[in-house]
Design an enzyme around this catalytic site. Structure first.
Site, PDB file in Angstrom:
ATOM      1  N   PRO A  10       0.833  -1.202   0.000  1.00 44.35           N
ATOM      2  CA  PRO A  10       0.000   0.000   0.000  1.00 44.35           C
ATOM      3  C   PRO A  10       0.868   1.252   0.000  1.00 44.35           C
ATOM      4  O   PRO A  10       2.062   1.187   0.266  1.00 44.35           O
ATOM      5  CB  PRO A  10      -0.775  -0.127   1.319  1.00 44.35           C
ATOM      6  CG  PRO A  10       0.089  -0.955   2.203  1.00 44.35           C
ATOM      7  CD  PRO A  10       0.898  -1.854   1.307  1.00 44.35           C
ATOM      8  N   GLU A  43      -3.407   0.905 -13.786  1.00 46.48           N
ATOM      9  CA  GLU A  43      -4.558   1.821 -13.744  1.00 46.48           C
ATOM     10  C   GLU A  43      -3.982   3.165 -13.344  1.00 46.48           C
ATOM     11  O   GLU A  43      -3.559   3.360 -12.201  1.00 46.48           O
ATOM     12  CB  GLU A  43      -5.584   1.347 -12.702  1.00 46.48           C
ATOM     13  CG  GLU A  43      -6.198   0.005 -13.001  1.00 46.48           C
ATOM     14  CD  GLU A  43      -7.223   0.055 -14.122  1.00 46.48           C
ATOM     15  OE1 GLU A  43      -7.718   1.151 -14.443  1.00 46.48           O
ATOM     16  OE2 GLU A  43      -7.525  -1.022 -14.681  1.00 46.48           O
ATOM     17  N   CYS A  77      -9.444   9.366  -9.440  1.00 44.15           N
ATOM     18  CA  CYS A  77      -8.841   9.261 -10.777  1.00 44.15           C
ATOM     19  C   CYS A  77      -9.818   9.689 -11.858  1.00 44.15           C
ATOM     20  O   CYS A  77      -9.421  10.254 -12.869  1.00 44.15           O
ATOM     21  CB  CYS A  77      -8.337   7.849 -11.025  1.00 44.15           C
ATOM     22  SG  CYS A  77      -9.575   6.577 -10.785  1.00 44.15           S
TER      23      CYS A  77
HETATM   24  P1  NDP Z   1       2.066   7.041  -7.082  1.00 45.05           P
HETATM   25  O1  NDP Z   1       2.315   6.641  -8.484  1.00 45.05           O
HETATM   26  O2  NDP Z   1       2.914   8.077  -6.474  1.00 45.05           O
HETATM   27  O3  NDP Z   1       2.187   5.765  -6.113  1.00 45.05           O
HETATM   28  C1  NDP Z   1       1.405   4.601  -6.300  1.00 45.05           C
HETATM   29  C2  NDP Z   1       2.042   3.440  -5.540  1.00 45.05           C
HETATM   30  O4  NDP Z   1       3.300   3.116  -6.131  1.00 45.05           O
HETATM   31  C3  NDP Z   1       2.341   3.771  -4.082  1.00 45.05           C
HETATM   32  O5  NDP Z   1       2.159   2.620  -3.304  1.00 45.05           O
HETATM   33  C4  NDP Z   1       3.801   4.149  -4.143  1.00 45.05           C
HETATM   34  O6  NDP Z   1       4.438   4.031  -2.909  1.00 45.05           O
HETATM   35  C5  NDP Z   1       4.310   3.130  -5.133  1.00 45.05           C
HETATM   36  N1  NDP Z   1       5.559   3.467  -5.786  1.00 45.05           N
HETATM   37  C6  NDP Z   1       6.196   4.665  -5.854  1.00 45.05           C
HETATM   38  N2  NDP Z   1       7.316   4.567  -6.599  1.00 45.05           N
HETATM   39  C7  NDP Z   1       7.405   3.272  -7.011  1.00 45.05           C
HETATM   40  C8  NDP Z   1       8.335   2.551  -7.816  1.00 45.05           C
HETATM   41  N3  NDP Z   1       9.410   3.133  -8.373  1.00 45.05           N
HETATM   42  N4  NDP Z   1       8.092   1.242  -8.049  1.00 45.05           N
HETATM   43  C9  NDP Z   1       6.999   0.623  -7.524  1.00 45.05           C
HETATM   44  N5  NDP Z   1       6.100   1.256  -6.758  1.00 45.05           N
HETATM   45  C10 NDP Z   1       6.289   2.567  -6.497  1.00 45.05           C
HETATM   46  O7  NDP Z   1       0.523   7.429  -7.027  1.00 45.05           O
HETATM   47  P2  NDP Z   1      -0.263   8.126  -5.844  1.00 45.05           P
HETATM   48  O8  NDP Z   1      -0.165   7.284  -4.624  1.00 45.05           O
HETATM   49  O9  NDP Z   1       0.162   9.554  -5.795  1.00 45.05           O
HETATM   50  O10 NDP Z   1      -1.774   8.015  -6.342  1.00 45.05           O
HETATM   51  C11 NDP Z   1      -2.406   8.991  -7.086  1.00 45.05           C
HETATM   52  C12 NDP Z   1      -2.409   8.607  -8.545  1.00 45.05           C
HETATM   53  O11 NDP Z   1      -3.123   7.396  -8.715  1.00 45.05           O
HETATM   54  C13 NDP Z   1      -3.134   9.616  -9.417  1.00 45.05           C
HETATM   55  O12 NDP Z   1      -2.399   9.841 -10.585  1.00 45.05           O
HETATM   56  C14 NDP Z   1      -4.439   8.937  -9.749  1.00 45.05           C
HETATM   57  O13 NDP Z   1      -5.030   9.364 -10.933  1.00 45.05           O
HETATM   58  C15 NDP Z   1      -4.012   7.519  -9.833  1.00 45.05           C
HETATM   59  N6  NDP Z   1      -5.170   6.645  -9.661  1.00 45.05           N
HETATM   60  C16 NDP Z   1      -5.640   5.915 -10.717  1.00 45.05           C
HETATM   61  C17 NDP Z   1      -6.808   5.139 -10.591  1.00 45.05           C
HETATM   62  C18 NDP Z   1      -7.339   4.306 -11.717  1.00 45.05           C
HETATM   63  O14 NDP Z   1      -8.110   3.375 -11.456  1.00 45.05           O
HETATM   64  N7  NDP Z   1      -7.005   4.590 -12.959  1.00 45.05           N
HETATM   65  C19 NDP Z   1      -7.542   5.101  -9.348  1.00 45.05           C
HETATM   66  C20 NDP Z   1      -6.975   5.949  -8.324  1.00 45.05           C
HETATM   67  C21 NDP Z   1      -5.813   6.653  -8.482  1.00 45.05           C
HETATM   68  P3  NDP Z   1       4.450   5.271  -1.873  1.00 45.05           P
HETATM   69  O15 NDP Z   1       3.172   6.009  -1.977  1.00 45.05           O
HETATM   70  O16 NDP Z   1       4.590   4.579  -0.589  1.00 45.05           O
HETATM   71  O17 NDP Z   1       5.606   6.114  -2.309  1.00 45.05           O
END
Ligand code: NDP
Length: 483
Positions: free
Chosen positions: A164, A235, A269
């Site tokens: 998460p 997604e 999103c």
């Molecule tokens: P991020 O891309 O910043 O992070 C998503 C997840 O990836 C987090 O658990 C994060 O960890 C992890 N992460 C970060 N860097 C890496 C890496 N290099 N490799 C693997 N995992 C990594 O997204 P947000 O959390 O900011 O979420 C918001 C975004 O999600 C928005 O762009 C939104 O549009 C999108 N979204 C899309 C949806 C869809 O169904 N299309 C639904 C809801 C949201 P950590 O946070 O711990 O750094």
């Protein structure tokens, strides 16, 4: 390989203070958990879908007993969005839905027939689950977006290793209280904590990945999956347009646009992120929208009252302000809202309506993820469609017209996965039955909802039995060599 374990402070979105912490999983812990899941997954798959349904039904009971605690934890994580409080019930709906759908989805994947190209050969199917599905989830709707993938993966027979967001870990901790009450499930469902590096380690251990998050991180995830040649389901974000035509009921349109743009402080999103209104009704629409926007109340006093809460992730407030400042510098007008209010340490923004915007501005190009409604006038339908499609994204779009037929004719020409007609924000209506594909930067891989989404966690094998004579090497013309 790092063996360090460090503690990470977690901010409370309502107070701005760090009142929680997580221990960052070390590389060894990720490997150990993955190995345990991989070993246990064999028995999980072997009990079949009916056996798994029995276990998941017991989990449903455990979630029901703690539904209020789960909702409360989600509300602390997110700052108190309305849907946070019902996350326990949404989880029950998710499990309950798959209890009905999973056996049928497996049945639909089975076949046993004689080949049409080699009539003496019987062709049977076998589906095999990917041993470990890695789920990497974002901070918005943190429980729902983790479980949209994790629950069907478990029903499919996969074990799930969840990572998460480090921003919103509390609700996952509450959920796992329920998982631990069902030992057969705890054997195949686990999570690790930390930021991007831990996500990358999950990719190194998993056999398939479901990622929900931003486009830049999605790209890194896709590259890491490509290096390992494992499937990758992404997604990603959106810049979802709404078109309001000259024949639209403006009261209806303003109500739908406001809800679609500012619900959950715009941190959804599929939020409406840009609005195109026919020039003949632009001013009247904007007047109604501003009036409605100004009636929206913050929930700063009481998370269960008011309409919108604080930003869940503090840096998101900076991104939203950057988009607003960029738009203002290029000539846009802010008619209402447009400022960050620090109330008791929480960062709030009232619904923000902008006019005089154009596609040179960040606010019309990049995902804002805040309660902003930039409104642009158009002169004819072709222009409106061209503007809606002038984007790298393609998650959802909305059209509000004089009637449903007019809206549908426009909606069919917009490049997005979900097209909402005569309203906004209708994604939930698809949940049980209909999968759809996102376009461009918004998604990659197979649909995550609908019965066929189970297929993402299954490999299909063919068992081919020769029921006739075996052909001699000299007699291979029946293979279709054609001579
Ligand atoms: P991020 O891309 O910043 O992070 C998503 C997840 O990836 C987090 O658990 C994060 O960890 C992890 N992460 C970060 N860097 C890496 C890496 N290099 N490799 C693997 N995992 C990594 O997204 P947000 O959390 O900011 O979420 C918001 C975004 O999600 C928005 O762009 C939104 O549009 C999108 N979204 C899309 C949806 C869809 O169904 N299309 C639904 C809801 C949201 P950590 O946070 O711990 O750094």
């Amino acid at each position: 390989m790092s063996s360090q374990s460090a503690v990470l402070a977690v901010r409370n979105p309502r107070t701005g203070t760090a009142d929680h912490s997580i221990t960052i999983s070390a590389r060894e812990e990720v490997a150990e958990k993955a190995a345990r899941l991989r070993a246990n997954q064999r028995a999980w798959e072997a009990i079949g879908v009916q056996g798994r349904c029995g276990v998941m039904a017991r989990w449903l009971g455990a979630v029901k007993a703690r539904a209020a605690d789960i909702g409360a934890a989600d509300a602390v994580d997110t700052g108190g969005c309305h849907t946070s409080y019902i996350q326990g019930f949404i989880t029950m709906g998710n499990i309950g839905g798959w209890l009905e759908d999973a056996p049928r989805a497996f049945a639909d994947l089975a076949w046993d027939t004689m080949s049409t190209s080699m009539p003496s050969v019987r062709v049977e199917s076998q589906v095999v689950a990917f041993p470990i599905t890695g789920v990497i989830s974002p901070w918005n709707a943190p429980l729902m977006l983790a479980l949209l993938d994790a629950i069907p993966a478990l029903f499919a027979g996969s074990a799930v290793l969840l990572k998460p967001s480090e921003v919103t870990p509390r609700v996952i901790e509450a959920l796992f209280e329920t998982v631990r009450e069902v030992p057969e499930l705890a054997a195949v469902f686990d999570y690790v904590t930390g930021a991007g590096a831990v996500g990358q380690w999950v990719i190194e251990e998993a056999d398939t990945i479901c990622f929900t998050g931003s486009v830049p991180t999605g790209r890194k995830v896709a590259v890491a999956c490509a290096e390992r040649l494992i499937p990758c389901n992404l997604e990603l974000g959106g810049k979802d347009p709404c078109i309001v035509t000259e024949n639209a009921d403006l009261e209806r349109a303003a109500t739908a646009v406001l809800r679609g743009a500012v619900y959950a402080t715009g941190q959804v999103c599929y939020s409406v992120e840009r609005v195109y209104v026919h020039e003949s009704v632009h001013d009247a629409f904007v007047a109604k929208l501003v009036e409605k926007a100004q009636a929206v109340r913050l929930n700063a006093e009481n998370p269960r009252a008011g309409h919108i809460g604080p930003f869940t992730f503090a840096p998101q407030a900076d991104i939203v302000m950057r988009h607003i400042e960029d738009a203002k510098a290029r000539g846009a007008k802010v008619l209402t809202g447009g400022e960050i209010e620090n109330i008791g340490g929480g960062l709030y923004m009232r619904p923000t309506v902008l006019t005089g915007v154009n596609h040179d501005m960040e606010i019309m190009q990049d995902e804002t993820f805040g309660p902003c409604i930039p409104v642009m006038a158009y002169s004819d339908t072709e222009e409106a469609i061209a503007l809606a499609n002038d984007t790298h994204f393609g998650l959802t779009a909305s059209v509000i017209a004089g009637d449903a037929e007019e809206a549908k004719a426009i909606g069919k020409r917009i490049n997005a996965g979900g097209i909402f007609l005569q309203d906004t924000f209708l994604t939930f209506a698809k949940l049980r039955t209909f999968g759809s594909d996102s376009f461009g930067w918004s998604g990659y891989g197979s649909p995550r909802i609908g019965p066929e989404s189970l297929r993402r966690f299954l490999r299909r094998k063919s068992l081919l039995t020769q029921t006739g004579d075996v052909a001699d090497i000299q007699d291979d013309h029946h293979l279709g060599a054609g001579q």
